[in-house]
Motif scaffolding. Sequence first.
Motif, PDB file in Angstrom:
ATOM      1  N   PRO A  84       0.844  -1.203   0.000  1.00 23.75           N
ATOM      2  CA  PRO A  84       0.000   0.000   0.000  1.00 23.75           C
ATOM      3  C   PRO A  84       0.875   1.247   0.000  1.00 23.75           C
ATOM      4  O   PRO A  84       1.275   1.747   1.061  1.00 23.75           O
ATOM      5  CB  PRO A  84      -0.823  -0.143   1.283  1.00 23.75           C
ATOM      6  N   LYS A  85       1.172   1.765  -1.180  1.00 23.25           N
ATOM      7  CA  LYS A  85       2.142   2.854  -1.317  1.00 23.25           C
ATOM      8  C   LYS A  85       1.708   4.119  -0.593  1.00 23.25           C
ATOM      9  O   LYS A  85       2.523   4.806   0.016  1.00 23.25           O
ATOM     10  CB  LYS A  85       2.372   3.143  -2.796  1.00 23.25           C
ATOM     11  N   GLY A  86       0.423   4.446  -0.645  1.00 19.14           N
ATOM     12  CA  GLY A  86      -0.062   5.644   0.040  1.00 19.14           C
ATOM     13  C   GLY A  86       0.133   5.557   1.541  1.00 19.14           C
ATOM     14  O   GLY A  86       0.555   6.521   2.192  1.00 19.14           O
ATOM     15  N   SER A  87      -0.151   4.398   2.107  1.00 18.12           N
ATOM     16  CA  SER A  87       0.018   4.213   3.546  1.00 18.12           C
ATOM     17  C   SER A  87       1.491   4.252   3.938  1.00 18.12           C
ATOM     18  O   SER A  87       1.841   4.788   4.992  1.00 18.12           O
ATOM     19  CB  SER A  87      -0.596   2.880   3.981  1.00 18.12           C
ATOM     20  N   VAL A  88       2.342   3.678   3.088  1.00 16.34           N
ATOM     21  CA  VAL A  88       3.780   3.703   3.379  1.00 16.34           C
ATOM     22  C   VAL A  88       4.297   5.137   3.349  1.00 16.34           C
ATOM     23  O   VAL A  88       5.068   5.555   4.225  1.00 16.34           O
ATOM     24  CB  VAL A  88       4.554   2.797   2.392  1.00 16.34           C
ATOM     25  N   VAL A  89       3.865   5.912   2.363  1.00 17.72           N
ATOM     26  CA  VAL A  89       4.308   7.311   2.267  1.00 17.72           C
ATOM     27  C   VAL A  89       3.796   8.115   3.452  1.00 17.72           C
ATOM     28  O   VAL A  89       4.534   8.918   4.043  1.00 17.72           O
ATOM     29  CB  VAL A  89       3.845   7.931   0.922  1.00 17.72           C
ATOM     30  N   ALA A  90       2.538   7.898   3.833  1.00 16.27           N
ATOM     31  CA  ALA A  90       1.978   8.625   4.980  1.00 16.27           C
ATOM     32  C   ALA A  90       2.716   8.265   6.263  1.00 16.27           C
ATOM     33  O   ALA A  90       3.068   9.145   7.058  1.00 16.27           O
ATOM     34  CB  ALA A  90       0.489   8.320   5.114  1.00 16.27           C
ATOM     35  N   LEU A 125       7.755   3.546  11.917  1.00 17.33           N
ATOM     36  CA  LEU A 125       8.755   2.731  11.217  1.00 17.33           C
ATOM     37  C   LEU A 125       8.390   1.251  11.295  1.00 17.33           C
ATOM     38  O   LEU A 125       8.527   0.519  10.307  1.00 17.33           O
ATOM     39  CB  LEU A 125      10.142   2.970  11.795  1.00 17.33           C
ATOM     40  N   MET A 126       7.890   0.801  12.449  1.00 20.17           N
ATOM     41  CA  MET A 126       7.434  -0.593  12.564  1.00 20.17           C
ATOM     42  C   MET A 126       6.230  -0.839  11.666  1.00 20.17           C
ATOM     43  O   MET A 126       6.062  -1.923  11.106  1.00 20.17           O
ATOM     44  CB  MET A 126       7.114  -0.931  14.019  1.00 20.17           C
ATOM     45  N   SER A 127       5.378   0.164  11.531  1.00 23.05           N
ATOM     46  CA  SER A 127       4.218   0.050  10.646  1.00 23.05           C
ATOM     47  C   SER A 127       4.663  -0.130   9.201  1.00 23.05           C
ATOM     48  O   SER A 127       4.106  -0.953   8.465  1.00 23.05           O
ATOM     49  CB  SER A 127       3.345   1.295  10.778  1.00 23.05           C
ATOM     50  N   ILE A 128       5.666   0.620   8.782  1.00 27.93           N
ATOM     51  CA  ILE A 128       6.196   0.482   7.418  1.00 27.93           C
ATOM     52  C   ILE A 128       6.766  -0.915   7.225  1.00 27.93           C
ATOM     53  O   ILE A 128       6.531  -1.563   6.195  1.00 27.93           O
ATOM     54  CB  ILE A 128       7.263   1.558   7.136  1.00 27.93           C
TER      55      ILE A 128
END
Length: 169
Positions: A84-90, A125-128
């Motif tokens: 999920p690129k948007g979530s990673v960027v956010a 960072l853990m979320s990413i």
Amino acid sequence: MDFESVVKAVTAVATPVAALVGVVSRRKRLRNEIRENLALAEELQKNAILNEHTPVAVWLYGRIALDVAKLTGQPLGAPKKPIPKGSVVAAAAISAGFGWWTYLITRDGFVWYSVFPGSVSALMLMSILGMTTNREIPDASQGSDQQESERAEAGAADEISGLPAEEAA
């Protein structure tokens, strides 16, 4: 104008055009590479020293199998969910913001309340990491096998207790 620069310019234009019309297509190069690798693998099988003491031929056969799968369009490996690129960027933006805030708070020395923005940054960072790893899609057949085994275990437990299935539930 230099002759070498003219040749480079013509090559830069001619290569994509040739690939577009199929003269030197990727599929043709892949077929040629498979053909050459098969010939090399047969030669490696004939060589007694390389065949007995090194796994080079096995590696080459594995490479050939991967190339054939690519050529035929077969899926390689387990299917994966897209990142999920948007979530990673956010999450990266939030982590960078809170990390910068933590730096600003602690630039003259550690302050106890800098732990809070630092924790938020670490959690992002853990979320990413969680969004970019373990993305395999589970098999539907694997889930049904697991459900069947759970039902069988439940039935075995009911038989041990001696109660009918309706009373055991």
